[in-house]
Design a protein around this motif. Sequence first.
Motif, PDB file in Angstrom:
ATOM      1  N   SER A   1      -0.503  45.794  23.709  1.00 49.23           N
ATOM      2  CA  SER A   1      -2.376  44.597  24.366  1.00 49.23           C
ATOM      3  C   SER A   1      -1.985  45.764  26.181  1.00 49.23           C
ATOM      4  N   TYR A   2      -3.072  45.338  26.564  1.00 53.20           N
ATOM      5  CA  TYR A   2      -3.494  45.271  27.866  1.00 53.20           C
ATOM      6  C   TYR A   2      -3.672  43.300  28.640  1.00 53.20           C
ATOM      7  N   SER A   3      -3.019  43.029  29.307  1.00 54.32           N
ATOM      8  CA  SER A   3      -3.203  41.892  29.844  1.00 54.32           C
ATOM      9  C   SER A   3      -3.845  42.069  31.067  1.00 54.32           C
ATOM     10  N   TYR A   4      -4.853  41.403  31.454  1.00 52.07           N
ATOM     11  CA  TYR A   4      -4.880  40.737  32.607  1.00 52.07           C
ATOM     12  C   TYR A   4      -5.511  39.010  33.680  1.00 52.07           C
ATOM     13  N   ALA A   5      -5.443  38.785  35.070  1.00 49.93           N
ATOM     14  CA  ALA A   5      -6.125  37.782  35.627  1.00 49.93           C
ATOM     15  C   ALA A   5      -7.270  37.912  36.441  1.00 49.93           C
ATOM     16  N   SER A   6      -8.333  37.397  36.313  1.00 49.47           N
ATOM     17  CA  SER A   6      -9.122  36.824  37.407  1.00 49.47           C
ATOM     18  C   SER A   6      -9.588  35.939  37.928  1.00 49.47           C
ATOM     19  N   GLY A   7     -10.564  35.411  37.861  1.00 49.31           N
ATOM     20  CA  GLY A   7     -11.354  34.484  38.436  1.00 49.31           C
ATOM     21  C   GLY A   7     -12.355  34.192  38.031  1.00 49.31           C
ATOM     22  N   CYS A   8     -13.388  32.563  38.684  1.00 50.32           N
ATOM     23  CA  CYS A   8     -14.776  32.281  38.481  1.00 50.32           C
ATOM     24  C   CYS A   8     -14.872  31.104  39.510  1.00 50.32           C
ATOM     25  N   PRO A   9     -15.798  31.513  40.719  1.00 53.01           N
ATOM     26  CA  PRO A   9     -16.182  30.187  40.924  1.00 53.01           C
ATOM     27  C   PRO A   9     -17.237  30.243  40.551  1.00 53.01           C
ATOM     28  N   LEU A  10     -17.798  28.022  40.416  1.00 49.97           N
ATOM     29  CA  LEU A  10     -19.061  28.139  39.960  1.00 49.97           C
ATOM     30  C   LEU A  10     -19.809  26.964  41.668  1.00 49.97           C
ATOM     31  N   THR A  11     -20.778  26.591  41.407  1.00 51.26           N
ATOM     32  CA  THR A  11     -20.847  25.710  42.046  1.00 51.26           C
ATOM     33  C   THR A  11     -21.230  24.025  41.424  1.00 51.26           C
ATOM     34  N   THR A  12     -20.857  24.588  40.441  1.00 55.59           N
ATOM     35  CA  THR A  12     -21.101  22.960  39.473  1.00 55.59           C
ATOM     36  C   THR A  12     -19.688  22.675  38.962  1.00 55.59           C
ATOM     37  N   PRO A  13     -19.336  21.845  38.325  1.00 52.37           N
ATOM     38  CA  PRO A  13     -18.189  21.384  38.341  1.00 52.37           C
ATOM     39  C   PRO A  13     -17.291  22.032  36.486  1.00 52.37           C
ATOM     40  N   SER A  14     -18.754  22.409  35.660  1.00 56.49           N
ATOM     41  CA  SER A  14     -18.158  23.402  34.774  1.00 56.49           C
ATOM     42  C   SER A  14     -18.899  24.764  34.123  1.00 56.49           C
ATOM     43  N   GLY A  15     -18.997  25.279  32.871  1.00 55.61           N
ATOM     44  CA  GLY A  15     -19.295  25.955  33.154  1.00 55.61           C
ATOM     45  C   GLY A  15     -19.180  26.404  31.859  1.00 55.61           C
ATOM     46  N   SER A  16     -19.625  28.234  31.438  1.00 48.29           N
ATOM     47  CA  SER A  16     -19.381  28.373  30.394  1.00 48.29           C
ATOM     48  C   SER A  16     -19.261  30.996  30.774  1.00 48.29           C
ATOM     49  N   MET A  17     -18.709  31.481  29.873  1.00 46.64           N
ATOM     50  CA  MET A  17     -18.718  32.729  29.852  1.00 46.64           C
ATOM     51  C   MET A  17     -18.671  32.985  28.454  1.00 46.64           C
ATOM     52  N   VAL A  18     -19.103  34.538  28.684  1.00 46.29           N
ATOM     53  CA  VAL A  18     -18.833  35.285  27.795  1.00 46.29           C
ATOM     54  C   VAL A  18     -19.507  36.121  27.911  1.00 46.29           C
ATOM     55  N   GLY A  19     -18.642  38.021  26.948  1.00 42.85           N
ATOM     56  CA  GLY A  19     -19.041  38.991  27.505  1.00 42.85           C
ATOM     57  C   GLY A  19     -18.841  39.946  26.265  1.00 42.85           C
ATOM     58  N   ALA A  20     -18.790  41.334  27.013  1.00 48.86           N
ATOM     59  CA  ALA A  20     -17.827  42.006  26.393  1.00 48.86           C
ATOM     60  C   ALA A  20     -17.162  43.254  27.241  1.00 48.86           C
ATOM     61  N   TYR A  21     -17.144  44.786  26.159  1.00 51.27           N
ATOM     62  CA  TYR A  21     -15.188  45.381  26.820  1.00 51.27           C
ATOM     63  C   TYR A  21     -16.679  46.257  26.785  1.00 51.27           C
ATOM     64  N   SER A  22     -16.831  48.108  26.524  1.00 44.80           N
ATOM     65  CA  SER A  22     -17.511  48.641  26.589  1.00 44.80           C
ATOM     66  C   SER A  22     -16.079  49.523  26.261  1.00 44.80           C
ATOM     67  N   MET A  23     -16.117  49.695  25.404  1.00 44.13           N
ATOM     68  CA  MET A  23     -14.356  50.663  25.036  1.00 44.13           C
ATOM     69  C   MET A  23     -14.970  52.181  24.527  1.00 44.13           C
ATOM     70  N   THR A  24     -14.194  52.901  24.168  1.00 50.12           N
ATOM     71  CA  THR A  24     -14.204  54.576  23.795  1.00 50.12           C
ATOM     72  C   THR A  24     -12.788  54.155  22.910  1.00 50.12           C
ATOM     73  N   ASP A  25     -13.493  55.134  21.756  1.00 48.03           N
ATOM     74  CA  ASP A  25     -12.086  55.428  21.265  1.00 48.03           C
ATOM     75  C   ASP A  25     -11.358  56.795  20.778  1.00 48.03           C
ATOM     76  N   GLY A  26     -10.423  57.417  20.502  1.00 46.57           N
ATOM     77  CA  GLY A  26      -9.904  58.889  20.815  1.00 46.57           C
ATOM     78  C   GLY A  26     -10.866  59.427  19.962  1.00 46.57           C
ATOM     79  N   GLU A  27     -11.802  59.090  19.336  1.00 49.21           N
ATOM     80  CA  GLU A  27     -13.781  60.357  19.207  1.00 49.21           C
ATOM     81  C   GLU A  27     -14.151  60.608  20.250  1.00 49.21           C
ATOM     82  N   GLY A  28     -13.964  59.236  20.843  1.00 48.88           N
ATOM     83  CA  GLY A  28     -15.109  59.544  21.969  1.00 48.88           C
ATOM     84  C   GLY A  28     -16.497  58.664  21.778  1.00 48.88           C
ATOM     85  N   ARG A  29     -16.202  57.916  20.881  1.00 45.01           N
ATOM     86  CA  ARG A  29     -16.915  56.964  20.277  1.00 45.01           C
ATOM     87  C   ARG A  29     -16.862  55.529  21.270  1.00 45.01           C
TER      88      ARG A  29
END
Length: 135
Positions: free
Chosen positions: A86-114
């Motif tokens: 596994s790989y772990s990291y920490a980051s942060g996010c400022p907002l101008t409101t007291p709540s919100g949400s985040m969602v997303g995706a990582y682009s990954m490659t595998d051993g075959e270059g896919r």
Amino acid sequence: MHDTQPYIAETEGVLVKVRPSYLAGQSDPDAGRWVWAYQVEIVNLGTSAIQLVARHWVITDARGHVEEVRGSGVIGEQPVIAPGDSYSYASGCPLTTPSGSMVGAYSMTDGEGRVFEAAIPAFSLDIPDKRRTLN
């Protein structure tokens, strides 16, 4: 930061866990600034190494304002994750409101270059003592 259950998504053998936490000491509600940290763990459940090459975040505040963030790797790295590791990291996010949400995706490659997208689960950014909701 680990006192709550993580938000979890799994895509093609890549497990992504996210734990957000409110940073009261870096926030200034009187100035309209709320800040969260989030800890991410990416687990390779597959049988070949994978590499995280890019990220795409969709950040939505309580007013419905959407900001998209795209970039190479995470925190300046493009980690290679061996099978079972596994790989772990920490980051942060400022907002101008007291709540919100985040969602997303990582682009990954595998051993075959896919190239494939590994989902980052939607997670809620809420100040403590507020109901945990996805906006």
